[in-house]
Write a protein that holds these residues in place. Structure first.
Motif, PDB file in Angstrom:
ATOM      1  N   VAL A 712       0.858  -1.185   0.000  1.00 51.07           N
ATOM      2  CA  VAL A 712       0.000   0.000   0.000  1.00 51.07           C
ATOM      3  C   VAL A 712       0.896   1.237   0.000  1.00 51.07           C
ATOM      4  O   VAL A 712       1.683   1.443   0.929  1.00 51.07           O
ATOM      5  CB  VAL A 712      -0.904   0.026   1.243  1.00 51.07           C
ATOM      6  N   PRO A 713       0.834   2.066  -1.032  1.00 48.96           N
ATOM      7  CA  PRO A 713       1.633   3.299  -1.031  1.00 48.96           C
ATOM      8  C   PRO A 713       1.214   4.209   0.115  1.00 48.96           C
ATOM      9  O   PRO A 713       0.013   4.359   0.384  1.00 48.96           O
ATOM     10  CB  PRO A 713       1.305   3.940  -2.385  1.00 48.96           C
ATOM     11  N   TYR A 714       2.200   4.797   0.794  1.00 48.82           N
ATOM     12  CA  TYR A 714       1.883   5.638   1.949  1.00 48.82           C
ATOM     13  C   TYR A 714       2.971   6.682   2.113  1.00 48.82           C
ATOM     14  O   TYR A 714       4.112   6.481   1.701  1.00 48.82           O
ATOM     15  CB  TYR A 714       1.766   4.773   3.211  1.00 48.82           C
ATOM     16  N   ASP A 715       2.606   7.780   2.731  1.00 50.59           N
ATOM     17  CA  ASP A 715       3.545   8.882   2.941  1.00 50.59           C
ATOM     18  C   ASP A 715       4.454   8.547   4.117  1.00 50.59           C
ATOM     19  O   ASP A 715       4.078   8.719   5.288  1.00 50.59           O
ATOM     20  CB  ASP A 715       2.763  10.168   3.211  1.00 50.59           C
ATOM     21  N   LEU A 716       5.646   8.041   3.809  1.00 51.73           N
ATOM     22  CA  LEU A 716       6.636   7.644   4.809  1.00 51.73           C
ATOM     23  C   LEU A 716       8.011   8.142   4.393  1.00 51.73           C
ATOM     24  O   LEU A 716       8.293   8.279   3.190  1.00 51.73           O
ATOM     25  CB  LEU A 716       6.685   6.116   4.936  1.00 51.73           C
ATOM     26  N   PRO A 717       8.896   8.391   5.357  1.00 58.90           N
ATOM     27  CA  PRO A 717      10.266   8.757   4.987  1.00 58.90           C
ATOM     28  C   PRO A 717      10.943   7.617   4.220  1.00 58.90           C
ATOM     29  O   PRO A 717      10.625   6.440   4.428  1.00 58.90           O
ATOM     30  CB  PRO A 717      10.955   8.978   6.345  1.00 58.90           C
ATOM     31  N   ASP A 718      11.861   7.963   3.356  1.00 60.74           N
ATOM     32  CA  ASP A 718      12.590   6.944   2.608  1.00 60.74           C
ATOM     33  C   ASP A 718      13.284   5.983   3.566  1.00 60.74           C
ATOM     34  O   ASP A 718      13.862   6.395   4.585  1.00 60.74           O
ATOM     35  CB  ASP A 718      13.643   7.600   1.705  1.00 60.74           C
ATOM     36  N   GLY A 719      13.204   4.703   3.238  1.00 61.81           N
ATOM     37  CA  GLY A 719      13.855   3.686   4.053  1.00 61.81           C
ATOM     38  C   GLY A 719      13.007   3.163   5.197  1.00 61.81           C
ATOM     39  O   GLY A 719      13.436   2.262   5.919  1.00 61.81           O
ATOM     40  N   CYS A 720      11.796   3.720   5.375  1.00 58.31           N
ATOM     41  CA  CYS A 720      10.910   3.304   6.469  1.00 58.31           C
ATOM     42  C   CYS A 720       9.625   2.698   5.902  1.00 58.31           C
ATOM     43  O   CYS A 720       9.044   3.239   4.956  1.00 58.31           O
ATOM     44  CB  CYS A 720      10.538   4.492   7.350  1.00 58.31           C
ATOM     45  N   ILE A 721       9.203   1.594   6.461  1.00 57.15           N
ATOM     46  CA  ILE A 721       7.931   0.979   6.103  1.00 57.15           C
ATOM     47  C   ILE A 721       7.162   0.708   7.387  1.00 57.15           C
ATOM     48  O   ILE A 721       7.705   0.804   8.487  1.00 57.15           O
ATOM     49  CB  ILE A 721       8.115  -0.314   5.289  1.00 57.15           C
ATOM     50  N   ALA A 722       5.873   0.356   7.249  1.00 57.68           N
ATOM     51  CA  ALA A 722       5.048   0.113   8.436  1.00 57.68           C
ATOM     52  C   ALA A 722       4.096  -1.042   8.170  1.00 57.68           C
ATOM     53  O   ALA A 722       3.641  -1.250   7.039  1.00 57.68           O
ATOM     54  CB  ALA A 722       4.271   1.368   8.812  1.00 57.68           C
ATOM     55  N   ALA A 723       3.786  -1.804   9.222  1.00 60.61           N
ATOM     56  CA  ALA A 723       2.825  -2.902   9.144  1.00 60.61           C
ATOM     57  C   ALA A 723       2.268  -3.148  10.534  1.00 60.61           C
ATOM     58  O   ALA A 723       2.769  -2.604  11.527  1.00 60.61           O
ATOM     59  CB  ALA A 723       3.476  -4.162   8.570  1.00 60.61           C
ATOM     60  N   TYR A 724       1.234  -3.964  10.616  1.00 63.98           N
ATOM     61  CA  TYR A 724       0.479  -4.057  11.857  1.00 63.98           C
ATOM     62  C   TYR A 724       1.111  -4.988  12.895  1.00 63.98           C
ATOM     63  O   TYR A 724       1.682  -6.025  12.578  1.00 63.98           O
ATOM     64  CB  TYR A 724      -0.953  -4.531  11.566  1.00 63.98           C
ATOM     65  N   TYR A 725       0.961  -4.539  14.128  1.00 61.87           N
ATOM     66  CA  TYR A 725       1.212  -5.318  15.338  1.00 61.87           C
ATOM     67  C   TYR A 725      -0.125  -5.948  15.722  1.00 61.87           C
ATOM     68  O   TYR A 725      -1.162  -5.298  15.560  1.00 61.87           O
ATOM     69  CB  TYR A 725       1.693  -4.346  16.415  1.00 61.87           C
ATOM     70  N   PRO A 726      -0.238  -7.171  16.216  1.00 61.50           N
ATOM     71  CA  PRO A 726       0.865  -8.067  16.589  1.00 61.50           C
ATOM     72  C   PRO A 726       1.315  -9.032  15.494  1.00 61.50           C
ATOM     73  O   PRO A 726       2.203  -9.836  15.734  1.00 61.50           O
ATOM     74  CB  PRO A 726       0.251  -8.855  17.753  1.00 61.50           C
ATOM     75  N   GLU A 727       0.703  -8.949  14.316  1.00 61.79           N
ATOM     76  CA  GLU A 727       1.037  -9.920  13.276  1.00 61.79           C
ATOM     77  C   GLU A 727       2.515  -9.926  12.937  1.00 61.79           C
ATOM     78  O   GLU A 727       3.088 -10.983  12.610  1.00 61.79           O
ATOM     79  CB  GLU A 727       0.210  -9.634  12.010  1.00 61.79           C
ATOM     80  N   CYS A 728       3.154  -8.750  13.003  1.00 60.42           N
ATOM     81  CA  CYS A 728       4.565  -8.658  12.620  1.00 60.42           C
ATOM     82  C   CYS A 728       5.520  -8.831  13.800  1.00 60.42           C
ATOM     83  O   CYS A 728       6.734  -8.652  13.637  1.00 60.42           O
ATOM     84  CB  CYS A 728       4.828  -7.322  11.907  1.00 60.42           C
ATOM     85  N   ASN A 729       5.007  -9.200  14.968  1.00 55.91           N
ATOM     86  CA  ASN A 729       5.904  -9.449  16.102  1.00 55.91           C
ATOM     87  C   ASN A 729       6.859 -10.606  15.840  1.00 55.91           C
ATOM     88  O   ASN A 729       7.943 -10.661  16.416  1.00 55.91           O
ATOM     89  CB  ASN A 729       5.096  -9.748  17.366  1.00 55.91           C
ATOM     90  N   ARG A 730       6.454 -11.536  14.979  1.00 51.68           N
ATOM     91  CA  ARG A 730       7.337 -12.665  14.685  1.00 51.68           C
ATOM     92  C   ARG A 730       8.607 -12.212  13.961  1.00 51.68           C
ATOM     93  O   ARG A 730       9.582 -12.953  13.886  1.00 51.68           O
ATOM     94  CB  ARG A 730       6.610 -13.726  13.867  1.00 51.68           C
TER      95      ARG A 730
END
Length: 760
Positions: A712-730
């Motif tokens: 999903v394209p989103y306004d983030l600084p270069d080199g940074c991505i985001a995804a949901y907790y807790p699914e990405c705790n692994r």
């Protein structure tokens, strides 16, 4: 990706009609559309109940509707008409249920009877309370005290928490990790060194007196929406609200008050942030150092921007810190923060003109390798202009769960030096354990290597909340005993130990009637106010017991008789628990029962608010950081390595997922997404809607991967991505935690994006 998934940018404000629609929607789904609205009218009121979700302060004079969208969801989720009783568990094995989604597990409704796992059928079967207590007691007596962990979630009341810590210490252990270990322990380490207390200095009234508010890494729109009311009022007064956050969060941009008919009818919005700076993940130390450098050098040049009298009278370490700031290189500051020198100098000028400044922060500061230094840098900034210990100013850590701060106040801590053990020894005629216990990360390590044999959980969803999820789930069945006290089914209940019990408790919103009548419990909010809470709804089942009653039952079964510990009397009348707590902690809880009757609650002592510094130096301390990067071990120089920020959706609170919509980020029907900036998409050759996996970049020989995520394209600084907790705790290695506080560094996880298929 779910078939109904829909991604479309959201253009509206926080609050507004979307908020009202969301509240009514969940009340309808939970079968509480009529009665639920009546219960909500008692939420966060002095004669009602304290919200079971966030810890934001409750005002002494509440609004007619003193609840927010997410608080209403939490209430509807707890008072649901749905039930998960013996018939449900008889029809589903734990192996089958482990394939269900988190939302669908809790959506089955309230647990109704105590259950014991039957390994032959792989199902939970009913057990009497008496048998459960007796059998758990037998198991605990067979173990060494250091082999047991007593975990507690941030929802448990002060009364239950006091009994829980005493139970653990009478058993012989300080293994008392809690949810604070996973979020704000960096605060609990940083603030005592800097200002001499483990909590913030701000009260709700300070927001009406501040003339500047600075945010770092905290999103009130999803995490504490009631906070938007004082922010809206500040904005309307012309107060600059300056935000530093990698993502542009709608709650920090624009707000329409759902409680204002004029705003709802006209669609009028209030601008929240006057400046918004998208700092890189892990760039906070550099950004704050840039602000401090600009202030100090401008003061050196003749502008009077520092409060020299305050610094001389109340602080230590200024000259060393000032030299570090002067020596900091602007090129490095810009590179590490992702912000320009003119932008930072502009913020410094605004801050320098302001007389009373509040600095607000959340897990965007604490959940980094140098999370402790992040917090101390923010304190340094405030100390430069005397913005601690005066009205309208101070440091404001926004805690998550509703009583996570209060549990530490009343003795839930693995650190024996933070608890009055001598007083407990005198009060209850025993020898408390003196060795350091296990925090959350250390408890996980001990589960993995077999040192821990029993895990007792007072609420929470431990296996879903911790890092290294796959390894923890693999190791959990090697435990001898798992005891889970809960209101609803979650994933932690589906990974059994050799002996496993699921014990259902009353929720905070339910009427808790004991021998002396209906009971009141209490909790401490994020700003150090202690409030009462009175249940309003009928219990979900006649078999439910209160948390204090369950703790007393376990303790009596597991411990030798101790005439000094009146477990049954405490359960009969919670006033007696509070009297006992006041005897243990007289400086904090003296007159506990009488003071609890005060509208708006009563404040815990906060010496720094009075400019009394209970530090080793007797002063507030400037503390220079070791470097400008908050996550120095993230291998950013390796081609293709990105920094993953884990975050909540608008439709969840902590590990509880209310639904699959994240309205403010334009995501509907799914949580299987990864937010990536356009520049990084081009650089990595990714397309919108493409299916990808995230893989942790670590040289420890362990494969950590989350698959099936939609780009999903989103306004983030270069080199940074985001995804949901807790699914990405692994994806978070257990060793990837804050130095000294051991908070999982979930806001900057080194990962690679791996293509799995074509477009959506």
């Amino acid at each position: 990706m779910d078939e109904e998934a829909h991604i479309e940018p959201y253009e509206g404000p926080a609050g507004g009609w979307g908020s009202l629609k969301s509240v009514e929607g969940i009340l309808h789904r939970e079968g509480r559309l009529v009665g639920g609205n009546a219960v909500l009218m008692k939420q966060n009121k002095h004669d009602g109940f304290a919200c079971v979700s966030c810890a934001w302060e409750k005002p002494a004079v509440p609004r007619a509707f003193e609840y927010c969208e997410n608080g209403a969801k939490a209430t509807a989720w707890e008072i649901t008409a749905k039930r998960a009783g013996p018939d449900f568990f008889a029809a589903h094995t734990l192996a089958e249920l482990r394939g269900w989604r988190d939302h669908d597990l809790e959506a089955q409704g309230r647990l109704t009877q105590p259950m014991r796992w039957d390994p032959h059928s792989d199902t939970y079967r009913p057990v009497t309370w008496e048998d459960a207590f007796r059998e758990i007691g037998v198991e605990l007596r067979r173990l060494k005290p250091e082999e047991a962990v007593f975990y507690v979630s941030g929802r448990a009341s002060l009364e239950a928490s006091y009994m829980w810590q005493l139970f653990a210490r009478l058993y012989g252990t300080n293994n008392l990790p809690d949810s604070s270990n996973m979020c704000h322990e960096s605060t609990s380490v940083a603030l005592p060194e800097s200002i001499g207390q483990p909590v913030g200095t701000v009260s709700l009234t300070d927001f009406s007196q501040a003339d500047c508010i600075i945010f770092f890494g905290q999103n009130p729109g999803s995490n504490s929406p009631r906070m938007l009311h004082p922010l809206q009022e500040a904005s309307k007064r012309g107060v600059p609200i300056i935000t530093f956050n990698p993502l542009r969060e709608r709650g920090l941009e624009r707000f329409t008050n759902p409680q204002s008919p004029a705003e709802m009818l006209t669609g009028r919005e209030t601008r929240i942030s006057s400046q918004y700076h998208q700092v890189k993940a892990g760039g906070d130390i550099a950004a704050i150092m840039g602000l401090c450098k600009a202030l100090i050098e401008a003061d050196d040049a003749g502008e009077t921007l520092l409060d020299h009298d305050f610094i001389a009278q109340h602080t230590r370490g200024f000259e060393d810190f000032a030299q570090a700031a002067r020596a900091a290189d602007w090129a490095e500051i810009e590179r590490e923060s992702g912000l320009t020198r003119p932008a930072l100098e502009g913020v410094a000028r605004c801050y320098g003109k302001s007389k009373a400044v509040i600095a607000v922060y959340g897990m965007g500061l604490t959940q980094h390798r140098r999370g402790v230094e992040n917090v101390q840098m923010l304190v340094n900034l405030l100390l430069l202009r005397g913005n601690i210990g005066k009205e309208g100013a101070g440091i404001c850590p926004v805690r998550g769960h509703s009583n996570v701060q209060g549990q530490r106040t009343i003795g839930i801590s693995e650190k024996p030096d933070l608890v009055p053990l001598d007083k407990l020894a005198e009060q209850y005629n025993f020898s408390p354990p003196r060795g350091k216990g296990l925090n959350t990360v250390e408890a996980c390590e001990a589960v993995l290597d077999g040192r821990v044999r029993a895990f007792l959980s007072l609420g929470g969803n431990f296996l879903r909340a911790v890092p290294e999820t796959a390894a923890m789930e693999e190791a959990w069945p090697r435990l001898r005993l798992s005891v889970q006290i809960a209101t609803k089914l979650n994933r932690s209940h589906l990974v059994p130990a050799e002996v496993t019990y699921l014990l259902p408790c009353l929720g905070r919103i339910e009427i808790d009637t004991q021998r002396s009548g209906p009971q009141v419990v209490s909790m401490e909010d994020s700003n150090g106010q202690i409030h009462p809470s009175r249940g309003q709804s009928q219990p979900a089942s006649e078999y439910l017991r209160s948390e204090p009653a369950i703790i007393a039952g376990l303790a009596k079964a597991a411990l030798p008789m101790n005439a000094r510990v009146p477990w049954d009397d405490w359960v009969a009348d919670y006033n007696r628990i509070r009297d006992a707590a006041a005897e243990t902690f007289p400086d904090i809880f003296s007159g506990f029962n009488a003071r609890l009757k005060t509208p708006g609650g009563f404040p815990r002592p906060r010496a720094a608010r009075e400019r009394v510094w209970k530090t080793k130096t007797g002063k507030a301390n400037f503390i220079a950081p070791a470097g400008l990067r908050a996550d120095p071990d993230v291998p950013l120089k390796r081609e293709g390595v990105l920094q993953l920020i884990t975050l909540r959706s608008n439709d969840q609170f902590n590990t509880t997922v209310y639904g699959y919509d994240d309205r403010f980020r334009g995501v509907s029907g799914t949580r299987d997404v990864v937010f990536i900036g356009r520049n990084d998409m081009v650089r990595l050759g990714l397309e919108e809607g493409q299916s990808v996996a995230l893989r942790t970049e670590a040289d420890d020989g362990r494969e950590r991967r989350v698959s099936g995520l939609q780009v999903v394209p989103y306004d983030l600084p270069d080199g940074c991505i985001a995804a949901y907790y807790p699914e990405c705790n692994r994806l978070i290695p257990l060793w990837h935690h804050a130095e000294r506080s051991k908070v999982p560094a979930a806001k900057s996880v080194p990962v690679r994006v791996v293509a799995e298929g074509g477009g959506a």
